[in-house]
Scaffold this active site. Sequence first.
Site, PDB file in Angstrom:
ATOM      1  N   LYS A  53      46.139  33.858  33.432  1.00  0.00           N
ATOM      2  CA  LYS A  53      45.602  32.475  33.534  1.00  0.00           C
ATOM      3  C   LYS A  53      45.704  31.726  32.208  1.00  0.00           C
ATOM      4  O   LYS A  53      46.123  30.661  31.854  1.00  0.00           O
ATOM      5  CB  LYS A  53      44.375  32.402  34.204  1.00  0.00           C
ATOM      6  CG  LYS A  53      44.400  32.741  35.723  1.00  0.00           C
ATOM      7  CD  LYS A  53      42.792  32.836  36.330  1.00  0.00           C
ATOM      8  CE  LYS A  53      43.083  33.453  37.803  1.00  0.00           C
ATOM      9  NZ  LYS A  53      41.938  33.483  38.296  1.00  0.00           N
ATOM     10  N   GLN A  97      35.568  33.927  37.260  1.00  0.00           N
ATOM     11  CA  GLN A  97      36.498  35.034  38.038  1.00  0.00           C
ATOM     12  C   GLN A  97      35.672  35.848  38.708  1.00  0.00           C
ATOM     13  O   GLN A  97      34.680  36.351  38.374  1.00  0.00           O
ATOM     14  CB  GLN A  97      37.251  35.750  36.639  1.00  0.00           C
ATOM     15  CG  GLN A  97      38.168  36.812  37.572  1.00  0.00           C
ATOM     16  CD  GLN A  97      39.446  36.171  38.031  1.00  0.00           C
ATOM     17  OE1 GLN A  97      39.807  34.955  37.605  1.00  0.00           O
ATOM     18  NE2 GLN A  97      39.971  36.872  38.962  1.00  0.00           N
ATOM     19  N   ASP A 120      38.251  25.978  41.041  1.00  0.00           N
ATOM     20  CA  ASP A 120      38.763  27.027  42.060  1.00  0.00           C
ATOM     21  C   ASP A 120      38.670  26.537  43.714  1.00  0.00           C
ATOM     22  O   ASP A 120      38.923  27.277  44.506  1.00  0.00           O
ATOM     23  CB  ASP A 120      38.028  28.468  41.805  1.00  0.00           C
ATOM     24  CG  ASP A 120      38.653  29.407  40.983  1.00  0.00           C
ATOM     25  OD1 ASP A 120      40.097  29.355  41.182  1.00  0.00           O
ATOM     26  OD2 ASP A 120      38.051  30.021  40.046  1.00  0.00           O
TER      27      ASP A 120
HETATM   28  N1  GUN Z   1      39.513  36.495  42.394  1.00  0.00           N
HETATM   29  C1  GUN Z   1      40.594  36.657  43.116  1.00  0.00           C
HETATM   30  N2  GUN Z   1      41.147  35.475  43.008  1.00  0.00           N
HETATM   31  C2  GUN Z   1      40.574  34.690  42.451  1.00  0.00           C
HETATM   32  C3  GUN Z   1      40.632  33.279  42.214  1.00  0.00           C
HETATM   33  O1  GUN Z   1      41.701  32.444  42.640  1.00  0.00           O
HETATM   34  N3  GUN Z   1      39.868  32.554  41.421  1.00  0.00           N
HETATM   35  C4  GUN Z   1      38.799  33.394  40.839  1.00  0.00           C
HETATM   36  N4  GUN Z   1      38.069  32.647  40.119  1.00  0.00           N
HETATM   37  N5  GUN Z   1      38.560  34.503  41.142  1.00  0.00           N
HETATM   38  C5  GUN Z   1      39.604  35.234  41.722  1.00  0.00           C
END
Ligand code: GUN
Length: 306
Positions: A53, A97, A120
């Site tokens: 990311k 996350q 998110d």
């Molecule tokens: N863990 C697994 N997928 C995601 C996601 O799309 N965003 C976040 N913040 N954590 C995750």
Amino acid sequence: MSGVVLDGKKINQEILNELRPRIAALTATKRPPALAVVLVGNDPASQIYVRSKVKTCNDLGIRSIEIRPSENITTDDLIQQVAPLANDPEVDGILVQMPLPKQIDVERVMSYVDASRDVDGFGMQSLGALVLNRPAPRACTPAGILEMLKRYRIPIAGKHAVVVGRSDIVGKPMALLLLHENATVTICHSRTRNLAEECSRADILVAAMGRPAMLTAEYIKPGAIVVDVGTNRLSNAAEVQRVFKDEPAKLASFEKTGTALVGDIDPKAMKELASYYTPVPGGVGPLTIAMLMANAVELAEAHLLQ
Ligand code: GUN
């Protein structure tokens, strides 16, 4: 017969290229979009996702601010770090996350992620807006899947969609997005009876339960559109042999590295039976990142251009 691959890497590039001029315009007139990324602890999978990311942010000219508390942080101490981001005029998006360590009260932490920075789409307000089909950031993985179906011009209205898995970040939002596209939606989970029978009725099958290669041929209707959200890392040789017995390249790579990545769907059955399918890796994964970037730019525009 072999299905058409839904190429997540290609769609990722299309989406990112469409964002570039918007990022350039913000950077020229105001400031670059900015994303705060909170990664608690040392979970290896989360570290890989976050690295990817942050790298994508750098490639696009989005500013990323990494916050990396240790594994044993308390909920209160984590909130101390997340809360100030909510009124920081230099921050457009806040990403925490998942998963968080067991001692953390996830809901309490997420309640400090301001709705206008909920990149998110995991917060209460964003989820409420999703239920009502009103604008708000959408969870990146389901939003990416929908975007891919649209870009491949796969009609959804009237189709029977089956989503396996009811997580807050994939299964539930995916089901709602498909419902809003006028699919008839079934949500299956660990307590569903006759899972194979439910799945085999799906015109669109989305697997997001995190069980390596669990959905085999009898779960897939011939000609279905099959989306595999699973990313399971296998290290057991017998299991790898079972899943990839006809794929010498995968077996050779396992011999070398000691691990192999497999989705929730048996890859051979998926390839042979589906009309369109997402490979693992290279299907859904790249879409999640593309939609995260799209959400970040969208929030930055809302903050800076009003
Ligand atoms: N863990 C697994 N997928 C995601 C996601 O799309 N965003 C976040 N913040 N954590 C995750």
